[in-house]
Design a protein around this motif. Structure first.
Motif, PDB file in Angstrom:
ATOM      1  N   TYR A 109       0.396  -0.942  -0.199  1.00  0.00           N
ATOM      2  CA  TYR A 109      -0.069   0.190   0.327  1.00  0.00           C
ATOM      3  C   TYR A 109       1.000   0.699  -0.086  1.00  0.00           C
ATOM      4  CZ  TYR A 109      -3.779  -3.088   1.289  1.00  0.00           C
ATOM      5  OH  TYR A 109      -4.712  -4.156   0.695  1.00  0.00           O
ATOM      6  N   PRO A 110       1.299   1.586  -0.559  1.00  0.00           N
ATOM      7  CA  PRO A 110       2.134   3.165  -1.304  1.00  0.00           C
ATOM      8  C   PRO A 110       1.534   4.580  -0.332  1.00  0.00           C
ATOM      9  CG  PRO A 110       0.746   2.551  -3.951  1.00  0.00           C
ATOM     10  CD  PRO A 110       0.815   1.324  -2.592  1.00  0.00           C
ATOM     11  N   PRO A 111       2.313   4.666  -0.208  1.00  0.00           N
ATOM     12  CA  PRO A 111       1.977   6.299   0.912  1.00  0.00           C
ATOM     13  C   PRO A 111       1.391   7.308   0.083  1.00  0.00           C
ATOM     14  CG  PRO A 111       4.283   5.860   0.515  1.00  0.00           C
ATOM     15  CD  PRO A 111       3.891   5.052   0.151  1.00  0.00           C
ATOM     16  N   VAL A 112       0.655   8.030   0.163  1.00  0.00           N
ATOM     17  CA  VAL A 112      -0.392   9.053  -0.768  1.00  0.00           C
ATOM     18  C   VAL A 112       0.586   9.592  -1.588  1.00  0.00           C
ATOM     19  CG1 VAL A 112      -1.755  11.162  -0.962  1.00  0.00           C
ATOM     20  CG2 VAL A 112      -2.309   9.089   0.814  1.00  0.00           C
ATOM     21  N   TRP A 113       1.648  10.196  -1.579  1.00  0.00           N
ATOM     22  CA  TRP A 113       2.730  10.976  -1.902  1.00  0.00           C
ATOM     23  C   TRP A 113       3.376  10.304  -3.007  1.00  0.00           C
ATOM     24  CZ3 TRP A 113       7.730   9.871  -2.766  1.00  0.00           C
ATOM     25  CH2 TRP A 113       7.542   8.842  -1.822  1.00  0.00           C
ATOM     26  N   ALA A 114       3.464   9.125  -2.761  1.00  0.00           N
ATOM     27  CA  ALA A 114       4.259   8.398  -4.033  1.00  0.00           C
ATOM     28  C   ALA A 114       2.769   7.727  -4.821  1.00  0.00           C
ATOM     29  CB  ALA A 114       4.562   6.733  -3.669  1.00  0.00           C
ATOM     30  N   VAL A 115       1.657   7.582  -3.907  1.00  0.00           N
ATOM     31  CA  VAL A 115       0.218   7.491  -6.036  1.00  0.00           C
ATOM     32  C   VAL A 115       0.164   9.601  -6.382  1.00  0.00           C
ATOM     33  CG1 VAL A 115      -1.909   7.871  -5.518  1.00  0.00           C
ATOM     34  CG2 VAL A 115      -0.971   6.133  -3.738  1.00  0.00           C
ATOM     35  N   VAL A 116       0.094   9.731  -5.507  1.00  0.00           N
ATOM     36  CA  VAL A 116       0.555  11.046  -6.140  1.00  0.00           C
ATOM     37  C   VAL A 116       1.159  11.302  -7.219  1.00  0.00           C
ATOM     38  CG1 VAL A 116       0.233  14.082  -5.855  1.00  0.00           C
ATOM     39  CG2 VAL A 116      -0.573  12.886  -4.195  1.00  0.00           C
ATOM     40  N   VAL A 117       2.419  11.229  -6.759  1.00  0.00           N
ATOM     41  CA  VAL A 117       3.924  11.336  -7.964  1.00  0.00           C
ATOM     42  C   VAL A 117       3.695  10.395  -8.760  1.00  0.00           C
ATOM     43  CG1 VAL A 117       6.522  11.014  -8.474  1.00  0.00           C
ATOM     44  CG2 VAL A 117       5.229  12.200  -6.181  1.00  0.00           C
ATOM     45  N   LEU A 118       3.472   9.083  -9.227  1.00  0.00           N
ATOM     46  CA  LEU A 118       3.741   8.224 -10.529  1.00  0.00           C
ATOM     47  C   LEU A 118       1.726   7.809 -11.075  1.00  0.00           C
ATOM     48  CD1 LEU A 118       3.526   5.048  -7.462  1.00  0.00           C
ATOM     49  CD2 LEU A 118       5.101   5.889  -9.594  1.00  0.00           C
ATOM     50  N   THR A 119       0.735   8.992 -10.377  1.00  0.00           N
ATOM     51  CA  THR A 119       0.256   9.896 -11.234  1.00  0.00           C
ATOM     52  C   THR A 119       0.346  10.608 -11.796  1.00  0.00           C
ATOM     53  OG1 THR A 119      -1.733   9.225  -9.098  1.00  0.00           O
ATOM     54  CG2 THR A 119      -2.532  10.035 -11.506  1.00  0.00           C
ATOM     55  N   VAL A 120       0.244  11.870 -11.944  1.00  0.00           N
ATOM     56  CA  VAL A 120       1.107  12.733 -12.560  1.00  0.00           C
ATOM     57  C   VAL A 120       2.190  12.192 -13.628  1.00  0.00           C
ATOM     58  CG1 VAL A 120       1.977  15.099 -11.902  1.00  0.00           C
ATOM     59  CG2 VAL A 120       0.685  14.430 -10.618  1.00  0.00           C
ATOM     60  N   THR A 121       2.887  11.319 -13.173  1.00  0.00           N
ATOM     61  CA  THR A 121       3.802  10.814 -13.968  1.00  0.00           C
ATOM     62  C   THR A 121       3.237  10.411 -14.940  1.00  0.00           C
ATOM     63  OG1 THR A 121       5.578  10.636 -12.226  1.00  0.00           O
ATOM     64  CG2 THR A 121       5.900   9.186 -14.426  1.00  0.00           C
ATOM     65  N   VAL A 122       2.544   9.056 -15.292  1.00  0.00           N
ATOM     66  CA  VAL A 122       1.319   8.559 -16.144  1.00  0.00           C
ATOM     67  C   VAL A 122       0.520   9.411 -16.805  1.00  0.00           C
ATOM     68  CG1 VAL A 122      -0.602   7.186 -16.899  1.00  0.00           C
ATOM     69  CG2 VAL A 122       1.117   6.868 -14.356  1.00  0.00           C
ATOM     70  N   GLY A 123       0.081  10.709 -16.137  1.00  0.00           N
ATOM     71  CA  GLY A 123      -0.746  11.457 -17.074  1.00  0.00           C
ATOM     72  C   GLY A 123       0.848  12.300 -17.742  1.00  0.00           C
ATOM     73  N   ALA A 124       1.868  13.036 -17.271  1.00  0.00           N
ATOM     74  CA  ALA A 124       2.514  14.058 -18.561  1.00  0.00           C
ATOM     75  C   ALA A 124       3.439  12.773 -19.140  1.00  0.00           C
ATOM     76  CB  ALA A 124       4.395  13.475 -16.995  1.00  0.00           C
ATOM     77  N   LEU A 125       3.255  10.947 -18.872  1.00  0.00           N
ATOM     78  CA  LEU A 125       3.495   9.880 -19.823  1.00  0.00           C
ATOM     79  C   LEU A 125       2.447  10.382 -21.319  1.00  0.00           C
ATOM     80  CD1 LEU A 125       5.121   7.490 -18.095  1.00  0.00           C
ATOM     81  CD2 LEU A 125       6.407   9.338 -19.909  1.00  0.00           C
ATOM     82  N   VAL A 126       1.468   9.865 -21.007  1.00  0.00           N
ATOM     83  CA  VAL A 126      -0.053   9.928 -21.383  1.00  0.00           C
ATOM     84  C   VAL A 126       0.479  11.183 -23.070  1.00  0.00           C
ATOM     85  CG1 VAL A 126      -2.486   9.977 -22.487  1.00  0.00           C
ATOM     86  CG2 VAL A 126      -1.190   8.352 -20.536  1.00  0.00           C
ATOM     87  N   GLY A 127       0.640  12.804 -22.003  1.00  0.00           N
ATOM     88  CA  GLY A 127       0.663  13.907 -22.904  1.00  0.00           C
ATOM     89  C   GLY A 127       2.215  13.844 -23.258  1.00  0.00           C
ATOM     90  N   ALA A 128       2.865  12.929 -23.007  1.00  0.00           N
ATOM     91  CA  ALA A 128       3.920  13.476 -23.879  1.00  0.00           C
ATOM     92  C   ALA A 128       4.022  12.763 -25.778  1.00  0.00           C
ATOM     93  CB  ALA A 128       5.165  12.488 -23.462  1.00  0.00           C
ATOM     94  N   LEU A 129       3.124  11.327 -25.332  1.00  0.00           N
ATOM     95  CA  LEU A 129       2.657  10.432 -26.418  1.00  0.00           C
ATOM     96  C   LEU A 129       1.906  11.234 -27.038  1.00  0.00           C
ATOM     97  CD1 LEU A 129       2.462   8.252 -28.568  1.00  0.00           C
ATOM     98  CD2 LEU A 129       0.629   7.613 -26.222  1.00  0.00           C
ATOM     99  N   ASN A 130       1.137  12.275 -27.237  1.00  0.00           N
ATOM    100  CA  ASN A 130       0.681  13.340 -27.561  1.00  0.00           C
ATOM    101  C   ASN A 130       1.640  14.359 -28.587  1.00  0.00           C
ATOM    102  OD1 ASN A 130      -2.783  12.273 -27.440  1.00  0.00           O
ATOM    103  ND2 ASN A 130      -2.229  13.576 -25.612  1.00  0.00           N
TER     104      ASN A 130
END
Length: 346
Positions: A109-130
């Motif tokens: 169960y990752p801490p919330v700060w890790a959830v936030v960082v990983l989630t924003v990273t996923v969004g940035a990667l999808v945006g980078a694909l665009n």
């Protein structure tokens, strides 16, 4: 004083008019009119408590709209932000449910700060694909982001089987409490989501007005070929703005999931249109190179406060859609008058 200077001064004076002033400040005047009308219709509309509630809801639109502004300034469009919001909300929800890390069934169960960082990273990667599709493969932004919109939404549906992750508050026993902090907590009486929006808006405004990247962005959006000949790295600018748009969509997804304490694959449907509308209402040109964060924020508040006012006075949701669409059409018409007139003068 030279003859040219003497001729320039009166022309600047003639450029000012009440009509032009109202045209360029239309988002501000529209917001004032909305507040005045709904305050008259309902005394509970513009109370401090309701203002803060409406502002926390507008925060999601505002965060998305800033990312959309960056893309539109570059002469592009991003139809995938609503789907990225949903995908990132689902990613955060899945991590809050626990991540299985071994065949033995050990769940982390990752801490919330890790959830936030990983989630924003996923969004940035999808945006980078665009950005890569648009910058390197020359896919039209409308087509590229439309395709990514369906892919992101489809992945979110596959991850959840169409279901929703509920009760995303975390657990003290699991060490991941605090996910709902963004949605429910306040600092000095101001919702955290509004503070997040204000911080992003200030940083984006400084980037556009004070940095070399901001100058490159306006230049490439205004005339891409001329900017390229002037040494602007147009491809890098394109990829950067789409990456930022994806990251901001992820942040908006986190804020929405935190407010609802749930995350589902259908979240954010049509939010991309709301973001585009806020940018247009704020005075940005869809052709690129013209627009401000200040105007975009006003546009987001116009849409948010209008929607909230219609709900408060009991207008049918069908009519809410009609009114919102009419505002968008009117804003596009005003943009056409503003920039079309400027083009004819040039």
């Amino acid at each position: 004083m030279s003859a040219n200077t003497a001729q320039a001064a009166p022309s600047r004076g003639r450029d000012f008019s009440i009509g032009r002033f109202l045209l360029e400040g239309r988002a501000f005047f529209a917001l004032i009119a909305i507040i005045a009308v709904f305050s008259f219709l309902s005394p509970n509309y513009f109370t401090l408590s309701n203002f803060l509630i409406m502002s926390s809801q507008v925060a999601i639109y505002g965060i998305l709209s800033i990312g959309m502004l960056l893309v539109i300034l570059n002469g592009g469009i991003d139809l995938s932000v609503g789907s990225i919001l949903a995908l990132c909300g689902v990613v955060a929800g899945a991590m809050m449910q626990g991540v299985e890390i071994s065949a033995a069934g050990v769940i982390l169960y990752p801490p919330v700060w890790a959830v936030v960082v990983l989630t924003v990273t996923v969004g940035a990667l999808v945006g980078a694909l665009n950005g890569v599709l648009v910058a390197f493969f020359k896919v039209p932004p409308f087509v590229a982001t439309l395709g990514v919109m369906y892919v992101a939404r489809g992945v979110a549906l596959l991850m959840t089987n169409g279901l929703t992750y509920n009760n995303l508050r975390g657990s003290a026993a699991l060490g991941n409490t605090g996910f709902n902090w963004l949605g429910f907590n306040r600092l000095w009486g101001v919702p955290i989501s509004v503070i997040v929006l204000a911080t992003i808006a200030v940083l984006a405004g400084l980037m556009l007005s004070r940095s070399a990247f901001g100058r490159w962005l306006y230049a490439s959006g205004g005339n891409e070929r001329a900017a390229e000949l002037s040494g602007v790295q147009v491809r890098r600018v394109k990829i950067t703005v789409y990456t930022l748009s994806g990251a901001l969509a992820a942040i908006a997804g986190l804020v929405l999931s935190s407010q609802l304490t749930s995350a589902g694959p259908t979240a954010g449907t049509t939010y991309e249109l709301t973001a585009i509308a806020a940018v247009v209402i704020g005075g940005a040109a869809l052709t690129g190179g013209r627009g401000t964060v200040r105007g975009t924020m006003l546009g987001a508040f116009v849409i948010g406060f209008l929607s909230a006012g219609l709900v408060i006075i009991g207008v049918s949701s069908y009519w809410q859609t009609v009114f919102t669409g009419a505002v968008i059409v009117f804003a596009v018409l005003m943009n056409s008058l503003q920039y079309g007139r400027g083009t004819r003068r040039g």
